[in-house]
Design a protein around this motif. Structure first.
Motif, PDB file in Angstrom:
ATOM      1  N   UNK A  37      30.458  43.166   9.387  1.00 18.03           N
ATOM      2  CA  UNK A  37      30.922  42.773  10.719  1.00 18.03           C
ATOM      3  C   UNK A  37      30.123  41.589  11.246  1.00 18.03           C
ATOM      4  N   UNK A  38      28.817  41.638  11.072  1.00 23.65           N
ATOM      5  CA  UNK A  38      27.951  40.565  11.576  1.00 23.65           C
ATOM      6  C   UNK A  38      28.226  39.253  10.840  1.00 23.65           C
ATOM      7  N   UNK A  46      29.054  35.341  15.326  1.00 25.64           N
ATOM      8  CA  UNK A  46      27.580  35.216  15.229  1.00 25.64           C
ATOM      9  C   UNK A  46      27.123  35.224  13.778  1.00 25.64           C
ATOM     10  N   UNK A  47      28.022  34.947  12.848  1.00 26.63           N
ATOM     11  CA  UNK A  47      27.696  34.982  11.426  1.00 26.63           C
ATOM     12  C   UNK A  47      26.577  34.041  11.029  1.00 26.63           C
ATOM     13  N   UNK A  69      22.999  34.571   8.690  1.00 27.74           N
ATOM     14  CA  UNK A  69      22.544  33.762   7.558  1.00 27.74           C
ATOM     15  C   UNK A  69      21.179  33.146   7.835  1.00 27.74           C
ATOM     16  N   UNK A  70      20.924  32.751   9.082  1.00 25.15           N
ATOM     17  CA  UNK A  70      19.616  32.189   9.430  1.00 25.15           C
ATOM     18  C   UNK A  70      18.517  33.225   9.268  1.00 25.15           C
ATOM     19  N   UNK A  71      18.789  34.458   9.705  1.00 25.77           N
ATOM     20  CA  UNK A  71      17.801  35.527   9.568  1.00 25.77           C
ATOM     21  C   UNK A  71      17.578  35.866   8.099  1.00 25.77           C
ATOM     22  N   UNK A  72      18.657  36.003   7.339  1.00 29.38           N
ATOM     23  CA  UNK A  72      18.553  36.354   5.925  1.00 29.38           C
ATOM     24  C   UNK A  72      17.769  35.302   5.142  1.00 29.38           C
ATOM     25  N   UNK A 103      31.445  36.920   3.179  1.00 32.66           N
ATOM     26  CA  UNK A 103      32.690  36.624   3.894  1.00 32.66           C
ATOM     27  C   UNK A 103      33.853  37.457   3.353  1.00 32.66           C
ATOM     28  N   UNK A 104      34.560  38.142   4.238  1.00 34.59           N
ATOM     29  CA  UNK A 104      35.735  38.928   3.848  1.00 34.59           C
ATOM     30  C   UNK A 104      36.905  38.485   4.736  1.00 34.59           C
TER      31      UNK A 104
END
Length: 402
Positions: free
Chosen positions: A38-39, A44-45, A49-52, A285-286
């Motif tokens: 969902x995230x 706010x995707x 990605x920035x956090x990961x 991505x889905x």
């Protein structure tokens, strides 16, 4: 006053006990995966990605890893340590202590690796990522598979859980070996030698009945660092130390070190380590385009075919042949229909399959492969759940057990 002081501690102990149950572990893993999807696919995707991809650690020690890499290399080592503890206990004093009983899950795991790999190779033949895609469906997710079994197979004999656990552990050890051999870009012999010496020191301290965590925690961390520095995936450190832990209690001990450590660490593994890894690994991505790729991309089709068809055929087929040839012994209380239901659970690749996808493929292809892993694992879990519910009713006596 004293009762009031004890209440938070009692509540924490109860929460830890709750996290130890496999049903809860599976649900927590499922929730983490849902949040990730969902995230990552929300407005706010980009923050996901920035956090990961945010780097943390000391560059001087070659430990400046992203948050996602820390989850993959660090937290999963704790999970595999707990797995190693349980496997060692079963091999030494449990249901796998007998050679013929232990051989069945080992042979089944070999089938559960070889056949999916061959299926994936056949489906992806000629495509650019075929050299990495074959390894993705070889793994079985221990936490997720055991969670599904606990949730839907409550009427199944306990030997079904032991068979699945042993099969999944051998399967994942094989997958880690594949990673070490096929996807290790560098190998540092000095660091590997240090890891061997540290493992030997850990075993010696266990042999001498030393119990101080002030010794074991630094040894564990240094072993992890040495394995990581050697170029081999760091989760192998967790497995190695788990298998070196003593499982037979001495007369003066209430419980052996393996059982004590498993009891203490299982809540952290099930409630934090595995869900956090899933959170950062499952954020793919889905969308409509991604779903269309799953039906067209040879890598995605190879992963789906390997997990759904290859796992079932490999685990069940190798088990059947091994028993018929007298090489191994099937638990008497399990019918072949029970074995088929458990074999279907082997198609839940999830954790380690996601890990291999990240290591084996370039970023773009890895995203498609991870989406395929999620879809195939969900379908395998659903089919296995339906089969297990039916077999559970059979074992409760509402149907005839064959």
């Amino acid at each position: 006053m004293h009762a009031r002081l004890r209440r938070p501690k009692a509540a924490a102990a109860e929460f830890a006990r709750y996290l130890r149950t496999e049903t809860v572990g599976g649900v927590v893993l499922l929730v983490a995966t849902a949040i990730a999807l969902l995230w990552a696919n929300s407005p706010w995707g980009e923050s996901f990605r920035l956090l990961r991809d945010f780097p943390i650690g000391l560059d001087a020690l070659h430990l400046k890893l992203t948050v996602g890499e820390w989850a993959k290399d660090g937290l999963l080592a704790l999970f595999f340590f707990v797995v190693g503890l349980e496997l060692k206990r079963e091999l030494v004093i449990g249901e796998l202590a007998e050679v013929r009983s232990a051989l069945l899950p080992v042979i089944a795991a070999m089938g559960g690796m070889m056949v999916p790999a061959m299926v994936a190779l056949a489906v992806s033949a000629g495509s650019p990522g075929a050299q990495g895609a074959w390894a993705i469906p070889v793994a079985t997710d221990i936490a997720f598979a055991l969670g599904v079994l606990a949730l839907t197979g409550s009427g199944m004999p306990s030997s079904a859980r032991i068979f699945l656990l042993s099969l999944a552990v051998v399967d994942d050890l094989g997958a880690i070996a594949v990673i070490a051999i096929a996807f290790t870009a560098k190998f540092d012999l000095l660091a590997f030698g240090a890891a061997i010496l540290l493992c030997a020191l850990y075993w010696y301290l266990q042999h001498k009945r030393i119990r101080s965590s002030w010794l074991y925690v630094p040894i564990g961390l240094l072993t992890w660092y040495a394995v990581h520095a050697s170029g081999i995936h760091a989760t192998i450190a967790g497995v190695a130390l788990g298998l070196l832990t003593r499982v037979r209690p001495d007369p003066y001990e209430r419980e052996a070190p393996a059982l004590r450590l498993e009891h203490r660490l299982q809540p952290y593994s099930a409630g934090f380590a595995v869900p956090v890894f899933a959170l950062f690994a499952a954020g793919v991505p889905i969308g409509a385009d991604a779903l269309r790729m799953l039906t067209q991309d040879p890598i995605a089709l190879a992963v789906i075919a390997g997990l759904l068809a290859g796992k079932l055929l490999g685990i069940f087929g190798f088990s059947f042949v091994a028993v018929k040839l007298g090489l191994a012994e099937k638990p008497a209380e399990l019918s072949w229909r029970d074995m088929a239901a458990v074999a279907m659970l082997g198609g839940v690749g999830f954790t380690v399959s996601l890990l291999i996808a990240e290591l084996a493929l370039p970023a773009g292809e890895a995203e498609v492969a991870k989406a395929a892993v999620l879809v195939a694992s969900a379908v395998a879990a659903l089919l296995a759940a339906l089969m297990l519910l039916r077999r559970s009713r059979a074992h409760r006596g509402t149907e005839t057990v064959d």
